[in-house]
Design a protein around this motif. Sequence first.
Motif, mmCIF file in Angstrom:
data_model
loop_
_atom_site.group_PDB
_atom_site.id
_atom_site.type_symbol
_atom_site.label_atom_id
_atom_site.label_comp_id
_atom_site.label_asym_id
_atom_site.label_seq_id
_atom_site.Cartn_x
_atom_site.Cartn_y
_atom_site.Cartn_z
ATOM 1 N N LEU A 121 12.277 17.586 46.351
ATOM 2 C CA LEU A 121 12.469 16.981 45.035
ATOM 3 C C LEU A 121 12.060 15.511 45.061
ATOM 4 O O LEU A 121 11.549 14.985 44.065
ATOM 5 N N ALA A 122 12.277 14.840 46.212
ATOM 6 C CA ALA A 122 11.900 13.429 46.329
ATOM 7 C C ALA A 122 10.393 13.249 46.145
ATOM 8 O O ALA A 122 9.933 12.280 45.526
ATOM 9 N N HIS A 123 9.607 14.198 46.660
ATOM 10 C CA HIS A 123 8.148 14.129 46.513
ATOM 11 C C HIS A 123 7.751 14.324 45.048
ATOM 12 O O HIS A 123 6.865 13.610 44.535
ATOM 13 N N ILE A 124 8.397 15.277 44.384
ATOM 14 C CA ILE A 124 8.121 15.501 42.962
ATOM 15 C C ILE A 124 8.472 14.252 42.155
ATOM 16 O O ILE A 124 7.723 13.829 41.260
ATOM 17 N N LYS A 125 9.606 13.638 42.469
ATOM 18 C CA LYS A 125 10.028 12.438 41.739
ATOM 19 C C LYS A 125 9.094 11.257 41.997
ATOM 20 O O LYS A 125 8.896 10.413 41.110
ATOM 21 N N ALA A 126 8.534 11.184 43.199
ATOM 22 C CA ALA A 126 7.586 10.113 43.495
ATOM 23 C C ALA A 126 6.348 10.233 42.608
ATOM 24 O O ALA A 126 5.827 9.235 42.091
ATOM 25 N N LYS A 153 6.343 11.746 39.700
ATOM 26 C CA LYS A 153 6.835 11.466 38.353
ATOM 27 C C LYS A 153 6.885 9.972 38.082
ATOM 28 O O LYS A 153 6.424 9.483 37.040
ATOM 29 N N ASN A 154 7.421 9.202 39.020
ATOM 30 C CA ASN A 154 7.566 7.758 38.833
ATOM 31 C C ASN A 154 6.215 7.057 38.799
ATOM 32 O O ASN A 154 6.019 6.096 38.038
ATOM 33 N N THR A 173 7.830 13.091 33.584
ATOM 34 C CA THR A 173 9.088 13.758 33.920
ATOM 35 C C THR A 173 8.868 14.771 35.029
ATOM 36 O O THR A 173 7.733 15.192 35.300
ATOM 37 N N VAL A 174 9.965 15.179 35.669
ATOM 38 C CA VAL A 174 9.888 16.218 36.699
ATOM 39 C C VAL A 174 9.329 17.507 36.105
ATOM 40 O O VAL A 174 8.516 18.192 36.714
#
Length: 298
Positions: free
Chosen positions: A265-270, A272-273, A278-279
């Motif tokens: 999830l951290a990779h997906i959020k990176a 996204k940011n 959005t995720v």
Amino acid sequence: MFLRVCVGIIVFGLYLKMTRDLLDKRLKRGQKRRMSTFSTILSSDHGSFHSQSQITPTTIFAQAYFESSEFPTRESLIDFCILQLSQHYRFASYVEREQTGSYFVSCRIDPLHHIKSDTLPDEASVPDYIESQFNRTWTQEIRDKRPLWYIHRLETAKGRCCILFEVHHCLGDGLSMMDLFQDIVTNKSGKPVKVNLEKFMKPAKSMAFNEKVLSTGLTSLYASVSVGKVLLQSFIWPDAPSLIHPKEFKTPKAHKMHSLKPMSLAHIKAIKNKHKTTVNDVVASLIAGLQDDSRWTP
């Protein structure tokens, strides 16, 4: 000023309508509730697709893998159905179609019917099993007045075991699924995961003013076209020609499962940011890319 008040009242009314499911999760036995417009469309024989496509209604599949030592027993899944799913009226109701509309009608859950168990030779056989479930039409379940979902308990002789959730799309829209998940999912500490629904109602604060204007304009345009097209096809002119030719739905890729390596999830959020999105947008873009055979390399 008067126009702003009117728009505010309309928006507030839509918000109450969207969140009504969250405030009232249960129905009394035999009580019925009218489906939303989009749930009504999704509950039809071919969902939102053209009838000539002969494509099956949209079904949501979610799989969870377990080591054999942590694999839930059939008895624990029965308790889950009785204690958790029965609290959410969409999962404890059958679909009834009338001339005045479509309804969810509260009924008793029979866990022995909804929980399916199978033994597979190994973990690699799980995707083939999932693909074998893709053509369910749900017509028998609607005729028998049963809730439109199944839980598959897939035990393997080698490798990880799997729990597969199969849910008709008319049961699982965004809000109802999030409401269900926050009741049954916990974090590593065992505490319930709570979803902040307000964040889904507000635009991204980090966007510049011109980006917000452009985003709002494009979103409104696409939403107007989509809603108009769906309403035209489903109510005003049920067999209106689809923008996508029916023959395109008959190719094997329409019922193909793509597998990816685990992604944090951290990779997906990176991602996204970095792109200020959005995720959900990242995951949706990933899925859309998988459906394009010209770009997909197994």
